[in-house]
Motif scaffolding. Structure first.
Motif, mmCIF file in Angstrom:
data_model
loop_
_atom_site.group_PDB
_atom_site.id
_atom_site.type_symbol
_atom_site.label_atom_id
_atom_site.label_comp_id
_atom_site.label_asym_id
_atom_site.label_seq_id
_atom_site.Cartn_x
_atom_site.Cartn_y
_atom_site.Cartn_z
ATOM 1 N N LEU A 185 0.946 -1.333 -0.025
ATOM 2 C CA LEU A 185 -0.011 0.117 -0.023
ATOM 3 C C LEU A 185 0.905 1.252 -0.054
ATOM 4 C CD1 LEU A 185 -2.977 -0.835 2.374
ATOM 5 C CD2 LEU A 185 -2.621 -1.249 0.009
ATOM 6 N N LYS A 186 1.814 1.279 0.793
ATOM 7 C CA LYS A 186 2.731 2.267 0.781
ATOM 8 C C LYS A 186 3.522 2.743 -0.651
ATOM 9 C CE LYS A 186 4.659 1.759 5.380
ATOM 10 N NZ LYS A 186 5.794 1.418 6.392
ATOM 11 N N MET A 187 3.642 1.606 -1.401
ATOM 12 C CA MET A 187 4.274 1.795 -2.864
ATOM 13 C C MET A 187 3.243 2.189 -3.758
ATOM 14 S SD MET A 187 7.032 -1.270 -3.208
ATOM 15 C CE MET A 187 5.793 -2.612 -2.496
ATOM 16 N N CYS A 188 2.040 1.975 -3.301
ATOM 17 C CA CYS A 188 0.870 2.260 -3.970
ATOM 18 C C CYS A 188 0.334 3.760 -3.598
ATOM 19 C CB CYS A 188 -0.259 1.479 -4.096
ATOM 20 S SG CYS A 188 -0.075 -0.129 -4.928
ATOM 21 N N GLY A 189 1.020 4.523 -2.792
ATOM 22 C CA GLY A 189 0.490 5.795 -2.461
ATOM 23 C C GLY A 189 -0.658 6.003 -1.578
ATOM 24 N N ILE A 190 -0.881 4.869 -0.902
ATOM 25 C CA ILE A 190 -1.880 4.951 0.044
ATOM 26 C C ILE A 190 -1.407 5.525 1.505
ATOM 27 C CG2 ILE A 190 -3.494 3.524 1.605
ATOM 28 C CD1 ILE A 190 -4.373 3.729 -1.425
ATOM 29 N N ALA A 191 -1.791 6.460 1.826
ATOM 30 C CA ALA A 191 -1.639 7.218 3.022
ATOM 31 C C ALA A 191 -1.988 6.600 4.434
ATOM 32 C CB ALA A 191 -1.898 8.785 3.049
ATOM 33 N N TYR A 192 -3.040 6.341 4.358
ATOM 34 C CA TYR A 192 -3.856 5.483 5.547
ATOM 35 C C TYR A 192 -4.738 4.438 5.202
ATOM 36 C CZ TYR A 192 -8.483 7.815 4.785
ATOM 37 O OH TYR A 192 -9.542 7.746 4.182
ATOM 38 N N CYS A 193 -5.075 3.570 6.110
ATOM 39 C CA CYS A 193 -6.093 2.305 5.743
ATOM 40 C C CYS A 193 -6.778 1.880 6.975
ATOM 41 C CB CYS A 193 -5.392 1.260 5.280
ATOM 42 S SG CYS A 193 -6.327 0.040 4.361
ATOM 43 N N ARG A 194 -7.982 1.726 7.124
ATOM 44 C CA ARG A 194 -8.705 1.544 8.461
ATOM 45 C C ARG A 194 -9.120 0.124 8.285
ATOM 46 N NH1 ARG A 194 -14.308 1.387 7.306
ATOM 47 N NH2 ARG A 194 -13.899 -0.803 7.712
ATOM 48 N N THR A 195 -8.942 -0.374 9.775
ATOM 49 C CA THR A 195 -9.146 -1.718 10.086
ATOM 50 C C THR A 195 -10.727 -1.702 10.495
ATOM 51 O OG1 THR A 195 -8.616 -1.912 12.445
ATOM 52 C CG2 THR A 195 -6.590 -1.924 11.016
ATOM 53 N N VAL A 196 -10.804 -2.980 10.906
ATOM 54 C CA VAL A 196 -12.333 -3.248 11.623
ATOM 55 C C VAL A 196 -12.165 -3.521 13.235
ATOM 56 C CG1 VAL A 196 -13.470 -3.749 9.560
ATOM 57 C CG2 VAL A 196 -12.299 -5.690 10.940
#
Length: 277
Positions: free
Chosen positions: A137-148
């Motif tokens: 995700l970092k390499m794909c430019g994702i800054a944050y990601c929410r879990t459940v």
């Protein structure tokens, strides 16, 4: 050394954000309420699952996916951030790293083309994640990601790619936590209430009053900042980029985002530079 704490915009010490998944037609009702109550939310969409234009669902169906046309219509609200939920909502930890990247980038490209803005936020499909996926995700430019993973707490994330929410809207402790948060006097570290869910659950469980009661209780408070997930990420990131002199008296803000700081009990707004006397 001075005692310093981050404040949210306006010198506030509390923030509220919502996160809703999948791109369901019932999102429109929630967004209407967000606009009514002045609360903001992030909606995590699955472009590979967009319905055909004009698709009619049986009256008893609760899981009604939006079409691309309807998505553009209902998620263009100023109260809304559009975010990534995977192009086809697959179990991301069961596929190869190349497929992880493909699923993430395909979703980004489709949503960015549709909405004309960069899409750098995400929620993990099914809540499944791993260290390997986080690196992708970092390499794909994702800054944050929410879990459940509900914390039932009000802390900011230590790892933006493992952003745990406070609770799901069906949590039996929702209103207790809401009342606790509203009454809380945050004097040092800032606090965040992060609610998540799916709007089809309100349809399925016939309990829209749950989210309406939450919005009524949490909204309209002068000491709360109402923000999308990305607004919170960008603000906290800007605050952490403050360049502080060795003697702790000069604060330089290299970002374009004004930030607020509490120094020895006094709140300052730093747009470019602050020098303490």
């Amino acid at each position: 050394m001075s005692e310093r704490f981050m404040c949210f915009p306006g010198g506030k010490k509390k923030a509220v954000t919502l996160s809703y998944d999948d791109g369901i037609e019932a999102d429109k009702k929630l967004i209407d309420w967000l606009e009514q109550y002045g609360v903001k939310g992030t909606f995590n969409l699955i472009p590979g699952w967009f319905a055909e234009d004009g698709k009619q669902y049986p009256e008893e169906e609760t899981y009604c996916l939006v079409s691309e046309k309807k998505a553009l219509e209902i998620y263009s609200s100023a109260q809304v951030e559009v975010s990534n939920h995977g192009d086809t909502h697959t179990y991301m930890t069961t596929i190869s790293t190349a497929e992880m990247a493909g699923e993430t980038l395909s979703c980004r490209k489709k949503l960015e083309a549709l909405f004309g803005r960069n899409i750098r936020g995400m929620a993990y499909p099914y809540g499944w994640y791993s260290g390997e996926l986080k690196e992708v995700l970092k390499m794909c430019g994702i800054a944050y990601c929410r879990t459940v993973n509900s914390t039932k707490a009000f802390e900011l994330p230590g790892d933006w790619l493992e952003w745990h929410p406070t609770c799901h809207h069906d949590d039996p402790d929702l209103m207790r936590l809401t009342e606790e948060f509203v009454e809380m006097q945050a004097k040092d570290y800032p606090k965040l209430f992060y609610l998540w869910g799916h709007t089809f659950e309100f349809e399925r469980n016939h309990n829209w009053e749950v989210i309406e009661s939450f919005l009524k209780e949490i909204s309209g408070k002068e000491d709360i900042w109402y923000a999308t997930n990305m607004e919170i990420y960008e603000y906290v990131t800007a605050w952490k980029r403050l360049d502080i002199s060795a003697d702790g008296r000069r604060f330089v803000n290299p970002s374009k985002i004004p930030v607020w700081i509490q120094i020895d009990g006094v709140v300052y707004c730093i747009e470019d530079e602050l020098v303490l006397e």
